[in-house]
Scaffold this motif. Structure first.
Motif, mmCIF file in Angstrom:
data_model
loop_
_atom_site.group_PDB
_atom_site.id
_atom_site.type_symbol
_atom_site.label_atom_id
_atom_site.label_comp_id
_atom_site.label_asym_id
_atom_site.label_seq_id
_atom_site.Cartn_x
_atom_site.Cartn_y
_atom_site.Cartn_z
ATOM 1 N N HIS A 233 48.724 63.369 -37.335
ATOM 2 C CA HIS A 233 48.118 62.062 -37.094
ATOM 3 C C HIS A 233 46.648 62.196 -36.703
ATOM 4 N N TRP A 234 46.308 63.228 -35.959
ATOM 5 C CA TRP A 234 44.890 63.457 -35.641
ATOM 6 C C TRP A 234 44.104 63.701 -36.924
ATOM 7 N N ARG B 40 40.271 56.798 -45.497
ATOM 8 C CA ARG B 40 39.982 56.458 -44.102
ATOM 9 C C ARG B 40 40.601 55.136 -43.664
ATOM 10 N N ASP C 218 43.377 52.158 -42.862
ATOM 11 C CA ASP C 218 44.745 52.009 -42.382
ATOM 12 C C ASP C 218 45.590 51.337 -43.467
ATOM 13 N N THR D 283 43.846 60.251 -38.956
ATOM 14 C CA THR D 283 43.228 59.065 -38.359
ATOM 15 C C THR D 283 41.832 59.296 -37.796
ATOM 16 N N ARG D 284 41.418 60.532 -37.596
ATOM 17 C CA ARG D 284 40.118 60.806 -36.978
ATOM 18 C C ARG D 284 39.127 61.331 -38.015
ATOM 19 N N PRO D 285 37.859 60.920 -37.940
ATOM 20 C CA PRO D 285 36.872 61.431 -38.895
ATOM 21 C C PRO D 285 36.795 62.955 -38.921
ATOM 22 N N THR D 286 36.797 63.561 -37.744
ATOM 23 C CA THR D 286 36.755 65.023 -37.706
ATOM 24 C C THR D 286 38.002 65.611 -38.345
ATOM 25 N N GLY D 287 39.145 64.983 -38.109
ATOM 26 C CA GLY D 287 40.382 65.446 -38.709
ATOM 27 C C GLY D 287 40.344 65.384 -40.224
ATOM 28 N N ARG D 288 39.763 64.321 -40.763
ATOM 29 C CA ARG D 288 39.681 64.203 -42.221
ATOM 30 C C ARG D 288 38.745 65.251 -42.818
#
Length: 294
Positions: free
Chosen positions: A190-191, A212, A214, A194-199
């Motif tokens: 999920h991190w 990006r 939902d 849902t997170r820009p850094t994660g993507r």
């Protein structure tokens, strides 16, 4: 949803493209181009038959961060091709396919394109086999894409879905409900989603391009979908050592199917295609050729 990382893949002796295989690019209903590979049944080849006959084809839907060329997917294709023709493909945002991953939502359109392609090659019977995120996708696809004239069609079906339906469904290591964060691997997933850094990590660390936005609307849940697949046969497979989704997930799916699904709880098995050994894959292929209802 699937694992952030499927861990160390077992090696595979399967060539990237076997003799008689076809690689193509398929357009989805929303205009995304996905890569797909068709491999004829090796049993047919050994017997002198021709690929593309009117028999069964198994369409394989990989897990999150996978692709048509990942070793675990190639291993599954090798085993399945001993029983039937096989289509593998890369979901949007994965491998050489275009678009961005929606982590199980619009991926149903990718699977539909692969199923329709298998039918266009002459196969009259299609079995979908999905792992983790792909496992949730085959459930939703089985609910939304029904055979022409079938009773009890799921809301949202159109006549254009006729050639894209599955005749039997195998879901391996699928979640039963969305937004599950009950295990550490799923919190990491999920991190990443849902997170820009994660993507960024997903793109460069796992070669997966993630949308990006939902979900809007939230898609039909896997458990809701499982209750809409009958009369098509459904098999649910799950490992009792799955670090992502505990056993309440497959049991919820089986309960939602109202007794119409087979449930295999595999002792010692971990998660998804990387944990599926040749013995299990052979059993799945045998079921696909002759589904046994509960």
């Amino acid at each position: 949803m699937s694992s952030v990382s499927e861990g160390r893949f077992r090696t595979s002796s399967v060539p990237l493209i076997t003799r008689g295989a076809l690689r193509t690019t398929l357009p989805t209903d929303d205009g995304v181009l996905i890569e797909a590979v068709y491999e004829p049944c090796t049993a047919d080849a050994d017997a002198g038959g021709e690929a593309g006959d009117a028999g069964t084809a198994i369409v394989v839907a990989h897990g999150f961060t996978g692709s048509a060329d990942r070793p675990a997917v190639r291993r599954a294709a090798e085993v399945f091709s001993q029983r039937a023709a096989v289509v593998t493909f890369s979901f949007r945002g994965h491998g050489r396919s275009g678009g961005r991953s929606t982590v199980g939502d619009r991926e149903v359109l990718d699977l539909a394109a692969a199923v329709a392609w298998a039918r266009s090659l002459g196969h009259r019977r299609i079995v979908t086999a999905g792992f983790s995120m792909g496992g949730s996708v085959v459930l939703r696809h089985g609910a939304l894409y029904t055979a022409p004239g079938a009773e009890g069609e799921a809301e949202g079906r159109t006549e254009a879905h006729g050639e894209a339906h599955a005749d039997a469904v195998v879901s391996v290591s699928s979640p039963a409900r969305w937004y599950y964060r009950g295990t550490a691997p799923m919190r990491r997933l999920h991190w990443m989603v849902t997170r820009p850094t994660g993507r960024v990590v997903g793109r460069y660390g796992f070669r997966t391009r993630i949308d990006r936005n939902d979900w809007d609307p939230v898609p039909l849940s896997p458990a809701e979908a499982a209750g809409l697949i009958a009369p098509a046969p459904l098999l649910i497979v799950h490992g009792d050592q799955d670090p992502y989704f505990p056993l309440d997930h497959p049991r919820m799916l089986a309960d939602a199917a109202g007794g119409a699904a087979g449930l295999w709880l595999e002792h010692g098995m971990g998660h998804a295609e990387n944990a599926a050994d040749e013995t299990l894959l052979t059993r799945i292929a045998d079921w696909a050729m002759d589904p046994v209802t509960p």
